[in-house]
Design a protein around this motif. Structure first.
Motif, PDB file in Angstrom:
ATOM      1  N   ASN A 392     -28.801  16.919  52.956  1.00 36.44           N
ATOM      2  CA  ASN A 392     -27.870  16.813  51.847  1.00 36.44           C
ATOM      3  C   ASN A 392     -26.449  16.650  52.342  1.00 36.44           C
ATOM      4  O   ASN A 392     -25.656  15.739  51.826  1.00 36.44           O
ATOM      5  CB  ASN A 392     -27.766  17.946  50.565  1.00 36.44           C
ATOM      6  N   ASN A 396     -24.287  13.255  52.241  1.00 36.48           N
ATOM      7  CA  ASN A 396     -23.202  13.256  51.776  1.00 36.48           C
ATOM      8  C   ASN A 396     -22.045  12.372  52.716  1.00 36.48           C
ATOM      9  O   ASN A 396     -21.301  11.554  52.240  1.00 36.48           O
ATOM     10  CB  ASN A 396     -22.507  14.518  51.113  1.00 36.48           C
ATOM     11  N   PHE A 400     -20.585   9.195  51.424  1.00 39.75           N
ATOM     12  CA  PHE A 400     -18.829   9.286  50.757  1.00 39.75           C
ATOM     13  C   PHE A 400     -17.805   9.122  51.751  1.00 39.75           C
ATOM     14  O   PHE A 400     -16.937   8.878  51.454  1.00 39.75           O
ATOM     15  CB  PHE A 400     -18.775  10.514  50.055  1.00 39.75           C
ATOM     16  N   ASP A 423     -17.171  15.781  59.659  1.00 40.55           N
ATOM     17  CA  ASP A 423     -17.097  14.314  59.649  1.00 40.55           C
ATOM     18  C   ASP A 423     -15.590  13.857  59.678  1.00 40.55           C
ATOM     19  O   ASP A 423     -14.679  14.627  59.242  1.00 40.55           O
ATOM     20  CB  ASP A 423     -17.422  13.576  58.429  1.00 40.55           C
ATOM     21  N   ILE A 436     -16.872  20.591  43.413  1.00 35.32           N
ATOM     22  CA  ILE A 436     -18.082  19.721  43.811  1.00 35.32           C
ATOM     23  C   ILE A 436     -19.250  20.651  44.162  1.00 35.32           C
ATOM     24  O   ILE A 436     -20.389  20.107  44.024  1.00 35.32           O
ATOM     25  CB  ILE A 436     -17.673  18.855  45.122  1.00 35.32           C
ATOM     26  N   GLN A 441     -21.221  17.552  39.061  1.00 35.71           N
ATOM     27  CA  GLN A 441     -19.711  17.216  39.487  1.00 35.71           C
ATOM     28  C   GLN A 441     -19.548  16.434  40.572  1.00 35.71           C
ATOM     29  O   GLN A 441     -20.183  16.569  41.719  1.00 35.71           O
ATOM     30  CB  GLN A 441     -18.982  18.598  39.832  1.00 35.71           C
ATOM     31  N   GLN A 442     -19.016  15.331  40.408  1.00 36.32           N
ATOM     32  CA  GLN A 442     -18.762  14.424  41.396  1.00 36.32           C
ATOM     33  C   GLN A 442     -17.319  14.075  41.315  1.00 36.32           C
ATOM     34  O   GLN A 442     -16.619  14.299  40.323  1.00 36.32           O
ATOM     35  CB  GLN A 442     -19.431  13.080  41.199  1.00 36.32           C
ATOM     36  N   GLY A 453     -25.943   9.003  42.986  1.00 35.53           N
ATOM     37  CA  GLY A 453     -25.945  10.628  43.120  1.00 35.53           C
ATOM     38  C   GLY A 453     -25.805  11.089  41.706  1.00 35.53           C
ATOM     39  O   GLY A 453     -25.673  10.585  40.842  1.00 35.53           O
ATOM     40  N   THR A 454     -26.334  12.347  41.758  1.00 34.21           N
ATOM     41  CA  THR A 454     -26.197  13.253  40.404  1.00 34.21           C
ATOM     42  C   THR A 454     -25.188  14.265  40.533  1.00 34.21           C
ATOM     43  O   THR A 454     -24.954  14.653  39.264  1.00 34.21           O
ATOM     44  CB  THR A 454     -27.757  13.810  40.388  1.00 34.21           C
ATOM     45  N   GLY A 455     -24.427  14.783  41.569  1.00 42.01           N
ATOM     46  CA  GLY A 455     -23.824  15.830  41.620  1.00 42.01           C
ATOM     47  C   GLY A 455     -24.349  17.047  41.512  1.00 42.01           C
ATOM     48  O   GLY A 455     -23.719  18.047  41.387  1.00 42.01           O
ATOM     49  N   GLY A 457     -26.404  17.871  44.271  1.00 40.99           N
ATOM     50  CA  GLY A 457     -26.768  18.338  45.669  1.00 40.99           C
ATOM     51  C   GLY A 457     -25.978  19.288  46.133  1.00 40.99           C
ATOM     52  O   GLY A 457     -26.727  20.278  46.664  1.00 40.99           O
ATOM     53  N   LEU A 458     -24.744  19.657  46.243  1.00 42.41           N
ATOM     54  CA  LEU A 458     -24.165  20.670  46.642  1.00 42.41           C
ATOM     55  C   LEU A 458     -24.474  21.649  45.794  1.00 42.41           C
ATOM     56  O   LEU A 458     -24.269  23.233  46.314  1.00 42.41           O
ATOM     57  CB  LEU A 458     -22.473  20.461  46.761  1.00 42.41           C
TER      58      LEU A 458
HETATM   59  P1  ADP Z   1     -24.258  13.822  44.842  1.00 46.39           P
HETATM   60  O1  ADP Z   1     -24.143  13.730  46.277  1.00 46.39           O
HETATM   61  O2  ADP Z   1     -25.355  13.826  44.117  1.00 46.39           O
HETATM   62  O3  ADP Z   1     -22.882  13.075  44.288  1.00 46.39           O
HETATM   63  P2  ADP Z   1     -23.288  16.392  45.660  1.00 46.39           P
HETATM   64  O4  ADP Z   1     -22.906  17.668  44.962  1.00 46.39           O
HETATM   65  O5  ADP Z   1     -23.993  16.396  46.877  1.00 46.39           O
HETATM   66  O6  ADP Z   1     -23.654  15.399  44.594  1.00 46.39           O
HETATM   67  O7  ADP Z   1     -21.643  15.863  46.141  1.00 46.39           O
HETATM   68  C1  ADP Z   1     -20.805  16.176  45.020  1.00 46.39           C
HETATM   69  C2  ADP Z   1     -19.507  15.154  45.418  1.00 46.39           C
HETATM   70  O8  ADP Z   1     -18.870  15.356  46.458  1.00 46.39           O
HETATM   71  C3  ADP Z   1     -19.785  13.649  45.717  1.00 46.39           C
HETATM   72  O9  ADP Z   1     -19.948  12.995  44.731  1.00 46.39           O
HETATM   73  C4  ADP Z   1     -18.791  13.208  46.674  1.00 46.39           C
HETATM   74  O10 ADP Z   1     -17.750  12.585  45.875  1.00 46.39           O
HETATM   75  C5  ADP Z   1     -18.281  14.614  47.323  1.00 46.39           C
HETATM   76  N1  ADP Z   1     -18.376  14.716  48.740  1.00 46.39           N
HETATM   77  C6  ADP Z   1     -19.583  15.298  49.296  1.00 46.39           C
HETATM   78  N2  ADP Z   1     -19.475  15.487  50.537  1.00 46.39           N
HETATM   79  C7  ADP Z   1     -18.383  14.622  51.002  1.00 46.39           C
HETATM   80  C8  ADP Z   1     -17.726  14.230  52.311  1.00 46.39           C
HETATM   81  N3  ADP Z   1     -18.345  14.481  53.325  1.00 46.39           N
HETATM   82  N4  ADP Z   1     -16.725  13.529  52.367  1.00 46.39           N
HETATM   83  C9  ADP Z   1     -16.296  12.941  50.974  1.00 46.39           C
HETATM   84  N5  ADP Z   1     -16.532  13.447  49.693  1.00 46.39           N
HETATM   85  C10 ADP Z   1     -17.869  14.267  49.762  1.00 46.39           C
END
Ligand code: ADP
Length: 536
Positions: A392, A396, A400, A423, A436, A441-442, A453-455, A457-458
């Motif tokens: 995950n 991401n 992203f 990164d 996040i 939450q995205q 994505g669903t928001g 993952g994290l």
């Molecule tokens: P999803 O991947 O389903 O959108 P996550 O909870 O994994 O949900 O991530 C939430 C949000 O965090 C993402 O929609 C993205 O906007 C932001 N994000 C996560 N990782 C990164 C990253 N490495 N760099 C920039 N934005 C990120």
């Protein structure tokens, strides 16, 4: 000269003293637990209760004192003694509550003791007898010392935790007041000017004593009543809050259960949709078979390239939907506590290599270089769940961040280990860092929305890390990149390697004595460069 007491008034004074001290103790402890904005009012109410009950005790006892010579009271001075009692108690009690000193309660108590003494002796000066008054200095000093010491102990006990503290404070405060009074009265010597010997206090003294005791008790009861009302209101709000919290928890559980059932139910028809989408997407180029392996009869003449394209689109959408449903199912089952960790032992390098493998193609397509670097750690955790977290985090970053380089680093720490996923991409604004990690939450920007994505993952990552006793956190600089850190505790490390690492450290420390210029890693207890696996 013979001195007698009206026993009924002495008993009344004793009752008033004990009752007043108990209410004072209760209010004092209650005030100490109030929020700062309410505490001062409660401390002042405590002081008023203490001052009035102490003064009432003294005055009633004085009315019960029968020195065989005519007596009278100087009213302004008697009233001044009441003010001294209330004001002195206020200073002592507020001092003990608000001054940040180790012995503030004792000092506040000592001030209170001085106030009681001041009140007593002002009252004695207001007490007019037809005779020559003499003071025994020894008893006088002793009475003040007794009042100061006992009051200091009383307020100190009142600040301590414990079931019986309130009663201990009551006892010691009562003792302070009573001892001061009787020691002070022993210091008070009268030589009558005319020895008639047939004087008795007028009946009006008794009435006055009853009136004063009654008034003091009513005021003290007022303090107790305020306490009872506030306490009851507070208990009711605690009960209401507990009920509201329980209701919210069961509503949240019901929601999770509903989501879980719904996701299960959606998954079954979706698998069928996916199956037929698969058939459709190959309809022009292959002879598809059904689930039993029998060739499916097609109408090649009527369906062709267009149908294959539609099939692919349905397949993509259905796959996306399936991912979403799986994530919701995963999240709700973790929330419901249905997820059990299956711990096994494996090197952390395997975890990093497997994650890297998964993303090799996708990263290549996006021209992202993947680097791994790790200490020699034998992990004892749920392999599948740790993979899920890393996939995950890396996914991401690939989706992203728009980064060109991605580093996965596993490091031994004194109390466990950490894996950093760093990164050099767009970064995340500080205001969004905690958000996040919440479910659904995205960060809403036009280009990121398109990444799907669903928001969830994290949020899932954090819950899985917490289930291991660790956490996932993030630090980021906009425009420079982001680091997501998975920290895991000592319990997630296999003991065999822990003891091996301890031996390495022990050897390193022994060598250090012989050879001062030791590598930094070995000095910090982390295996040295030679043991670091570096990939890129
Ligand atoms: P999803 O991947 O389903 O959108 P996550 O909870 O994994 O949900 O991530 C939430 C949000 O965090 C993402 O929609 C993205 O906007 C932001 N994000 C996560 N990782 C990164 C990253 N490495 N760099 C920039 N934005 C990120």
């Amino acid at each position: 000269m013979t001195v007698q007491h009206d026993i009924s008034l002495v008993v009344l004074a004793g009752i008033l003293c004990a009752f007043g001290s108990w209410v004072t103790s209760r209010l004092y402890r209650h005030a100490g637990n109030r929020p700062t904005e309410h505490a001062i009012a409660w401390h002042l109410l405590t002081a008023l209760t203490a001052g009035i009950s102490i003064w009432g005790t003294h005055f009633v006892a004085m009315l019960g004192f029968r020195p065989s010579v005519p007596v009278n009271f100087d009213l302004p001075l008697t009233f001044a003694s009441l003010l001294i009692a209330v004001a002195g108690c206020a200073v002592g009690i507020v001092f003990s509550a608000s001054v940040k000193l180790r012995y503030a309660s004792a000092i506040g108590g000592a001030i209170l003791g001085l106030a009681i003494s001041g009140m007593h002796y002002a009252g004695m000066i207001a007490y007019r007898v037809r005779g020559l008054v003499d003071w025994d200095r020894g008893y006088l000093v002793a009475s003040i010392l007794i009042a100061v010491v006992f009051s200091a102990v009383a307020l100190t006990l009142g600040r301590r935790d414990g079931k019986w503290r309130e009663y201990q404070m009551t006892g010691v405060l009562t003792l302070a007041i009573v001892s001061l009074h009787f020691t002070g009265m022993t210091a008070f010597r009268i030589s009558p000017l005319d020895i008639s010997g047939d004087y008795v206090n007028p009946e009006a003294f008794k009435m006055l004593a009853l009136a004063i005791a009654g008034t003091a008790i009513v005021i003290v009861m007022g303090g107790l009543f305020s306490y009872a009302v506030e306490n009851r209101t507070r208990m009711e709000s605690i009960v209401e809050l507990t009920a509201a919290r329980n209701a919210a928890e069961s509503a949240s559980r019901a929601k999770s259960e509903f989501m879980s059932v719904l996701s299960h139910e959606l998954r079954t028809p979706l698998t069928i949709v996916l199956g037929y989408a698969g058939i459709l997407s190959q309809i022009n180029s292959a002879q598809p078979k059904d689930a039993a392996g029998n060739p499916v009869q097609l109408h090649e003449g009527k369906v062709g390239v267009q149908a294959e394209l539609y099939g692919q689109k349905i397949g993509t959408a259905a796959n996306h939907l399936l991912t979403l449903i799986n994530e919701i199912l995963d999240y709700t089952s973790i929330e419901l506590g249905d997820t059990k960790l299956t711990r096994t032992s494996f090197p952390v390098s395997d975890l990093l290599a497997a994650t890297k493998d998964q993303f090799q193609v996708l990263a290549g397509e996006k021209s992202i270089r993947l680097h791994t670097e790790c200490d020699d750690i034998l992990v004892h955790a749920d392999h599948r769940r740790l993979m899920q977290i890393l996939i995950n985090l890396v996914g991401n970053a690939v989706k992203f961040s728009g980064a060109s380089d991605l580093h996965l680093k596993a490091r031994r720490e004194t109390d466990g280990f950490r894996i950093d996923v760093t990164d050099n991409g767009c970064g995340i604004d500080g205001a969004h860092i905690e958000m996040i990690f919440e479910a659904f939450q995205q960060i809403e920007t036009a280009d990121k929305r398109s990444s799907g994505g669903t928001g969830l993952g994290l949020a899932i990552c954090r819950k899985l890390a917490l289930a291991h006793g660790g956490d996932v956190t993030a630090t980021s600089i906009v425009g420079e990149g982001t680091t997501f850190t998975l920290t895991l505790p000592e319990s997630a490390i296999d003991g065999a390697v822990t003891s091996a690492a301890t031996k390495v450290l022990g050897r390193a420390l022994r060598n250090q004595k012989a050879r001062p210029a030791l590598p930094r890693a070995a000095r910090s207890g982390v295996p040295g460069r030679g043991q670091t696996i570096v990939g890129g």
